[in-house]
Design an enzyme around this catalytic site. Structure first.
Site, PDB file in Angstrom:
ATOM      1  N   CYS A  82       6.675   4.677  -6.790  1.00  9.16           N
ATOM      2  CA  CYS A  82       6.434   5.701  -5.775  1.00  9.16           C
ATOM      3  C   CYS A  82       7.590   5.778  -4.761  1.00  9.16           C
ATOM      4  CB  CYS A  82       5.081   5.468  -5.111  1.00  9.16           C
ATOM      5  SG  CYS A  82       4.368   6.954  -4.353  1.00  9.16           S
TER       6      CYS A  82
ATOM      7  N   HIS B  52       0.564   3.786  -9.351  1.00  8.39           N
ATOM      8  CA  HIS B  52      -0.007   2.603  -8.708  1.00  8.39           C
ATOM      9  C   HIS B  52      -1.082   2.044  -9.649  1.00  8.39           C
ATOM     10  CE1 HIS B  52       1.966   3.622  -4.881  1.00  8.39           C
ATOM     11  NE2 HIS B  52       1.560   4.870  -5.066  1.00  8.39           N
TER      12      HIS B  52
END
EC number: 6.3.5.13
Length: 246
Positions: free
Chosen positions: A97, A198
């Site tokens: 990310c 994630h």
């Protein structure tokens, strides 16, 4: 790849004080655990943002973070230079990310400004104007890597464009991935990997952790380990992704 025989396998968790959202620190725990299950000698170093990045690591893991910590992390990593030197020496980087955006050429920071990244991966990130990308993702990892489907959780406003010298990490079946509308998720080149996933992504996809270990050890295979827990989690999250509306 540098030899790991003298000091064992060296894992570096980069800036846990700035970049560790959505359980991303679980990634280094999974890599460490799966190495130890194979009887490997492993040392782990958690490097905070007020410390220098060592250049002697074998695998560097970087997590996600909010906009301001992302900017601070990028500024510190640029000044430090240790991660770039480590990659030049053959080290492996796996980033998630905000970390994924940082290792690219540039991204948009919390001030709305274009900020230079580390240039370790040929990607450029902008800020999306549509709805935020949130939810479970299922994607097929790029075939040359020889890995099973990718499952993860995305939560980002960023849009990341993959340049010609990198390859998309996966093609999305469900979810958004890079947010460009071309169906791709993440990017990689040689020993540098980036993803929006994630989860933590290594707990959902332990085969990725094993892939990093094989790269670090320069081997084609690893002894098998008990994957019962990981497979139960994978099956649960894949079922959740496929149950989402198209």
């Amino acid at each position: 790849m540098r030899s790991t025989s003298q000091n064992g396998l060296r894992l570096v968790w980069v800036y846990p004080d700035l970049l560790s959202t959505y359980g991303d620190q679980g990634n280094v725990l999974v890599v460490e655990r799966r190495a130890r299950q194979r009887g490997l000698d492993v040392s782990r170093l958690d490097v905070r943002s007020d410390q220098q990045i060592p250049t002697s690591g074998d695998i560097y893991l970087i997590g996600g973070g909010e906009d301001r910590p992302q900017r601070l992390a990028a500024e510190r990593l640029m000044r430090d230079g240790g991660l770039n030197r480590a990659v030049a020496n053959g080290a492996i980087v796996f980033s998630v990310c905000a970390g994924y955006q940082i290792i690219g050429h540039e991204f948009v920071n919390d001030l709305g400004q274009r900020q230079q990244g580390l240039g370790l991966l040929d990607v450029i990130s902008t800020r999306g104007e549509g709805a935020r990308c949130v939810g479970d993702v299922l994607a097929d990892i790029d075939e040359p890597l020889g890995l099973p489907p990718l499952t993860g959780f995305e939560n980002h406003q960023g849009v990341t464009h993959v340049g010609p010298t990198a390859r998309p990490f996966a093609r999305v079946r469900f979810g958004n991935g890079n947010g460009t509308g071309d169906g791709y998720e993440g990017a990689y080149k040689d020993t540098v990997f980036g993803t929006y996933m994630h989860g933590p992504v290594m707990a959902r996809n332990p085969h990725i952790a094993d892939h990093l270990l094989k790269l670090a050890l320069d081997v084609n295979g690893l002894p098998p380990v008990d994957d019962q827990w990981y497979e139960a989690l994978r099956n649960e999250r894949i079922a959740a992704a496929t149950a989402q509306p198209a």
